[in-house]
Design an enzyme around this catalytic site. Structure first.
Site, PDB file in Angstrom:
ATOM      1  N   HIS A 130       0.839  -1.180  -0.010  1.00  0.00           N
ATOM      2  CA  HIS A 130       0.064   0.050   0.052  1.00  0.00           C
ATOM      3  C   HIS A 130       0.873   1.189   0.018  1.00  0.00           C
ATOM      4  CE1 HIS A 130      -3.553   2.642   1.271  1.00  0.00           C
ATOM      5  NE2 HIS A 130      -2.539   3.209   2.147  1.00  0.00           N
ATOM      6  N   GLU A 131       1.969   1.265   0.861  1.00  0.00           N
ATOM      7  CA  GLU A 131       2.716   2.577   0.908  1.00  0.00           C
ATOM      8  C   GLU A 131       3.698   2.638  -0.612  1.00  0.00           C
ATOM      9  OE1 GLU A 131       2.014   4.295   3.071  1.00  0.00           O
ATOM     10  OE2 GLU A 131       1.017   3.056   4.448  1.00  0.00           O
ATOM     11  N   HIS A 134       1.398   4.166  -2.985  1.00  0.00           N
ATOM     12  CA  HIS A 134       1.195   5.646  -2.659  1.00  0.00           C
ATOM     13  C   HIS A 134       2.476   6.385  -3.326  1.00  0.00           C
ATOM     14  CE1 HIS A 134      -2.236   6.653  -0.323  1.00  0.00           C
ATOM     15  NE2 HIS A 134      -1.696   5.833   0.842  1.00  0.00           N
ATOM     16  N   GLU A 204      -6.537   6.876  -0.851  1.00  0.00           N
ATOM     17  CA  GLU A 204      -6.616   5.644  -0.121  1.00  0.00           C
ATOM     18  C   GLU A 204      -7.020   4.652  -0.924  1.00  0.00           C
ATOM     19  OE1 GLU A 204      -4.537   5.257   2.783  1.00  0.00           O
ATOM     20  OE2 GLU A 204      -3.852   7.037   2.277  1.00  0.00           O
TER      21      GLU A 204
END
Length: 285
Positions: A130-131, A134, A204
């Site tokens: 997930h990071e 981003h 998100e």
């Protein structure tokens, strides 16, 4: 992409607000507001990694520290075709993580001690994906642009309020309703904040989707989010409120507030988990 289109629409909404406010004050005042906002937020964006790392009290890790962390990140950098970010760990007891940096070449990923203690490496792999998503999606840049425009709106609205109160009015004609206009100008900064938060929630969702596609599985992140949801409401966090939007889970979730769905930078955890488990992330985009 649906979320990308939504982000574009929301950014356009912010731009529309600032143009509307400009009609009250005039081109000169609006230009000053935009320049000030860009300088302030541009500086924050340029030094975003240093500010975020310092606020989290994080320490940079060497390759021999937390080898599982390094192994997963090397895998994810290959899968995402990105440079290896700097890796940090924060003493925060709440399980959480964030990515920062003005671009992939100046990126950093930070996990908390609570995350390493509370989650399995299977679940942490989903969090780290997930990071990395981003970073890959340039979300830090998008967030900085949104913050710059929202700041400019707030500043310009304050200038326009001053002008109306003391008899100014930019290029407005004599048929205007000063009371109604003043009310709308007080509401404009609130609208800008809501739009900025909506952009953050949209990014998100996009990062969750990108992470699942990156590793070919939504379950690691779904399991992690379920645990983070509980922990964010029960375990106090050291996170700076000004940096809360950067974390994968809202570190301030335990704080109660009205209209919580609007005034939050994070989408509902149950909806994020549902999207990861229903396979919608695999759909063609």
């Amino acid at each position: 992409m649906r979320n990308t289109a939504k982000t574009t629409v929301l950014l356009a909404g912010l731009a529309g607000l600032i143009l509307w406010i400009g009609s009250f004050w005039g081109q000169g005042g609006l230009t000053i507001a935009v320049i000030i906002a860009l300088v302030m937020v541009g500086g924050s964006y340029w030094f975003s990694d240093k500010l975020a790392i310092r606020s989290a009290r994080a320490q940079e890790l060497e390759p021999h520290q937390l080898p599982e962390y390094w192994t997963i990140m090397r895998e994810l950098t290959e899968l995402s075709s990105l440079p290896m970010p700097r890796l940090y760990i924060s003493p925060d007891p709440q399980p959480n993580a964030f990515a920062t940096g003005r671009n992939p070449s100046h990126a950093a990923v930070c996990v908390t001690e609570g995350l390493v203690r509370s989650l399995s490496w299977y679940e942490i792999r989903g969090v780290l994906a997930h990071e990395m998503a981003h970073i890959r999606n340039r979300d830090i840049l998008i967030g900085s642009v949104a913050a710059a425009v929202a700041t400019a709106i707030t500043f310009a609205a304050r200038m326009a309020q001053f002008a109306l109160i003391f008899g100014g009015g930019g290029g407005r004609d004599n048929d205007r309703n000063p009371i109604g206009e003043l009310l709308l100008l007080f509401l404009a900064p609130v609208a800008a904040m809501l739009l900025q938060m909506a952009i953050s929630r949209s990014r998100e969702y996009q990062a969750d989707r990108t992470a699942a596609r990156m590793i070919g599985d939504g379950e690691p992140l779904a399991q992690a989010l379920a645990k983070l949801d509980v922990a964010s409401k029960t375990v106090p966090s050291l996170a700076d409120p000004n940096q809360a939007q950067m974390y994968i889970a809202n570190p301030l979730a335990s704080r109660r507030m009205g209209w919580k769905g609007l005034f939050t930078t994070h989408p509902p955890m149950d909806e994020r988990i549902r999207r990861l488990r229903d396979g919608s992330w695999q759909e063609a985009i």
